[in-house]
Design a protein around this motif. Structure first.
Motif, short mmCIF file in Angstrom:
data_model
loop_
_atom_site.label_atom_id
_atom_site.label_comp_id
_atom_site.label_asym_id
_atom_site.label_seq_id
_atom_site.Cartn_x
_atom_site.Cartn_y
_atom_site.Cartn_z
N GLU A 130 2.51 17.47 6.81
CA GLU A 130 2.92 16.62 5.69
C GLU A 130 2.67 15.14 6.00
O GLU A 130 2.24 14.38 5.13
N MET A 131 2.89 14.74 7.25
CA MET A 131 2.63 13.35 7.63
C MET A 131 1.15 13.03 7.48
O MET A 131 0.79 11.95 7.01
N LYS A 132 0.30 13.95 7.84
CA LYS A 132 -1.14 13.75 7.68
C LYS A 132 -1.48 13.54 6.20
O LYS A 132 -2.25 12.65 5.85
N ASP A 133 -0.89 14.36 5.34
CA ASP A 133 -1.13 14.22 3.89
C ASP A 133 -0.64 12.87 3.37
O ASP A 133 -1.34 12.21 2.60
N ILE A 134 0.55 12.46 3.80
CA ILE A 134 1.10 11.17 3.35
C ILE A 134 0.21 10.03 3.83
O ILE A 134 -0.10 9.11 3.07
N ASN A 135 -0.22 10.10 5.08
CA ASN A 135 -1.07 9.05 5.65
C ASN A 135 -2.40 8.97 4.90
O ASN A 135 -2.90 7.88 4.60
N PHE A 136 -2.96 10.11 4.55
CA PHE A 136 -4.22 10.13 3.82
C PHE A 136 -4.04 9.60 2.39
O PHE A 136 -4.81 8.78 1.91
N ASN A 137 -2.99 10.07 1.72
CA ASN A 137 -2.76 9.67 0.33
C ASN A 137 -2.36 8.21 0.16
O ASN A 137 -2.61 7.62 -0.89
N THR A 138 -1.72 7.63 1.16
CA THR A 138 -1.25 6.25 1.02
C THR A 138 -2.13 5.23 1.73
O THR A 138 -2.18 4.07 1.32
N ARG A 139 -2.81 5.66 2.79
CA ARG A 139 -3.59 4.71 3.58
C ARG A 139 -5.06 5.09 3.74
O ARG A 139 -5.83 4.35 4.33
N GLY A 140 -5.43 6.29 3.26
CA GLY A 140 -6.80 6.74 3.37
C GLY A 140 -7.19 7.14 4.78
O GLY A 140 -8.37 7.25 5.10
#
Length: 142
Positions: free
Chosen positions: A40-50
């Protein structure tokens, strides 16, 4: 006294009473704290910071307005486990260290652009709350 709205998306049992003390020392605003899995952290990092990888802690400050929470902090359980083992201290201590790092971002500190103020404040809080000095050591090594 600040209030922490805690969402635990892991199997870990977390007592946030110590985190509450740290937060109350710094702000009286509400903070959303999310403890989550590496995926989930990977998804959040990708969705918010690319950035298509996980990270240890992310902070999302809210706009400064009356009655609005200070922001959200997201912490990865995998990083807490790994860093606690690596630096030979407790899971709870590592959780607290990452929370301190995150809340300072919410309060406007930014180690990537400041002249050492973020790291100095982290060191002050680590000493004040008798936490392991590993966060100080590892940021000095970066």
């Amino acid at each position: 006294m600040s209030q922490i709205v805690f969402e635990n998306n892991t199997q870990h049992k977390i007592d946030i009473s110590f985190i509450q003390k740290v937060a109350s020392d710094l702000t009286n605003k509400e903070i959303e704290l999310i403890f989550t899995t590496d995926e989930e952290m990977k998804d959040i990092n990708f969705n918010t910071r690319g950035i298509d990888k996980s990270t240890d802690v992310l902070s999302f400050p809210y706009d400064e307005m009356p009655h609005v929470p200070l922001g959200s902090i997201v912490i990865s359980s995998n990083f807490v486990e790994d860093k606690a083992k690596l630096y030979k201290h407790s899971f709870e201590d590592e959780f607290a260290l990452l929370f301190i790092h995150g809340i300072l971002h919410l309060l406007g500190y930014d180690h990537e652009t400041d002249s050492g103020e973020h790291r100095k404040k982290e060191e002050e809080l680590i000493c004040k709350f008798s936490l392991p000095k590993s966060l100080i050591v590892r940021v000095e090594e970066e």
